[in-house]
Design a protein around this motif. Structure first.
Motif, PDB file in Angstrom:
ATOM      1  N   ASP A  50       0.784  -1.184  -0.176  1.00 22.82           N
ATOM      2  CA  ASP A  50       0.064  -0.167   0.111  1.00 22.82           C
ATOM      3  C   ASP A  50       0.853   1.210   0.066  1.00 22.82           C
ATOM      4  O   ASP A  50       0.245   2.456   0.056  1.00 22.82           O
ATOM      5  N   ILE A  55      -6.010   5.943  -3.113  1.00 23.55           N
ATOM      6  CA  ILE A  55      -7.058   5.055  -2.966  1.00 23.55           C
ATOM      7  C   ILE A  55      -7.332   4.302  -4.046  1.00 23.55           C
ATOM      8  O   ILE A  55      -7.839   3.313  -4.208  1.00 23.55           O
ATOM      9  N   ASP A  56      -7.378   4.959  -5.478  1.00 24.52           N
ATOM     10  CA  ASP A  56      -7.921   4.271  -6.545  1.00 24.52           C
ATOM     11  C   ASP A  56      -6.791   3.093  -6.971  1.00 24.52           C
ATOM     12  O   ASP A  56      -7.194   1.922  -7.143  1.00 24.52           O
ATOM     13  N   ARG A  59      -7.191   0.162  -4.325  1.00 25.36           N
ATOM     14  CA  ARG A  59      -8.242  -0.741  -4.797  1.00 25.36           C
ATOM     15  C   ARG A  59      -8.047  -1.659  -5.752  1.00 25.36           C
ATOM     16  O   ARG A  59      -8.395  -2.797  -5.692  1.00 25.36           O
ATOM     17  N   THR A  60      -7.314  -1.114  -7.005  1.00 24.73           N
ATOM     18  CA  THR A  60      -6.787  -1.964  -7.834  1.00 24.73           C
ATOM     19  C   THR A  60      -5.875  -3.089  -7.596  1.00 24.73           C
ATOM     20  O   THR A  60      -6.067  -4.058  -7.982  1.00 24.73           O
ATOM     21  N   ALA A  62      -5.427  -4.170  -4.607  1.00 27.56           N
ATOM     22  CA  ALA A  62      -6.135  -5.070  -3.693  1.00 27.56           C
ATOM     23  C   ALA A  62      -7.210  -6.073  -4.392  1.00 27.56           C
ATOM     24  O   ALA A  62      -7.170  -7.373  -4.251  1.00 27.56           O
ATOM     25  N   GLU A  63      -7.784  -5.540  -5.352  1.00 23.52           N
ATOM     26  CA  GLU A  63      -8.639  -6.378  -6.296  1.00 23.52           C
ATOM     27  C   GLU A  63      -7.658  -7.514  -7.239  1.00 23.52           C
ATOM     28  O   GLU A  63      -8.004  -8.622  -7.140  1.00 23.52           O
ATOM     29  N   ARG A  83      -5.963   0.475   6.376  1.00 24.56           N
ATOM     30  CA  ARG A  83      -6.853   0.725   4.917  1.00 24.56           C
ATOM     31  C   ARG A  83      -6.522  -0.258   4.167  1.00 24.56           C
ATOM     32  O   ARG A  83      -7.437  -0.806   3.019  1.00 24.56           O
ATOM     33  N   ASN A  86      -8.796  -3.254   4.789  1.00 25.61           N
ATOM     34  CA  ASN A  86     -10.253  -3.062   4.516  1.00 25.61           C
ATOM     35  C   ASN A  86     -10.546  -3.620   2.960  1.00 25.61           C
ATOM     36  O   ASN A  86     -11.828  -3.923   2.790  1.00 25.61           O
ATOM     37  N   HIS A  87      -9.642  -3.928   2.296  1.00 24.79           N
ATOM     38  CA  HIS A  87      -9.703  -4.409   0.860  1.00 24.79           C
ATOM     39  C   HIS A  87      -9.194  -5.671   0.650  1.00 24.79           C
ATOM     40  O   HIS A  87      -9.925  -6.518  -0.155  1.00 24.79           O
TER      41      HIS A  87
END
Length: 128
Positions: A50, A55-56, A59-60, A62-63, A83, A86-87
């Motif tokens: 991280d 944040i974008d 998320r990418t 983490a996905e 944070r 969370n993903h």
């Protein structure tokens, strides 16, 4: 390769570059996840994945990590911040201090640490 690059949100134009050549911080992190998707290791150590991500991008990345989760693959995700968790919801949480695991628990331990910090009973500070 193009499909795997797309799965981690990486433009396939990056495939013609040298490893991490001219990449931003977020692109480097996505490239690490792409390498993991291609190599399919049985054990992956993701050290501060991280770090430096907006944040974008977080998320990418983490996905991408979540898509690669599998009973055949162990992942150690090193982070100092809730944070990311969370993903990427952890199965186990360990607090490392002085080269030793000081505490272990489930995802609830990470939430507790987010609230209380690393201060332990008696005022001793534990660093993750």
């Amino acid at each position: 390769m193009k499909d795997k690059a797309k799965s981690v949100g990486m433009d396939d134009r990056f495939l013609s570059r040298g490893v991490n050549e001219g990449f931003s911080g977020g692109e480097k992190k996505r490239n690490e996840i792409l390498q993991m998707a291609v190599l399919e290791p049985r054990l992956a150590v993701l050290d501060e994945t991280d770090s430096g991500l907006d944040i974008d991008a977080l998320r990418t990345v983490a996905e991408g990590v979540n898509r690669l989760r599998s009973p055949e693959r162990a992942m150690i995700v090193v982070t100092h911040y809730q944070r990311l968790l969370n993903h990427i919801v952890p199965d186990k949480v360990h607090v490392l201090a002085g080269g030793r695991i000081e505490r272990s628990g489930g995802k609830e331990l990470a939430l507790e640490l987010e609230k209380r910090g690393y201060e332990q009973d008696g005022g001793e500070t534990v660093k993750a």
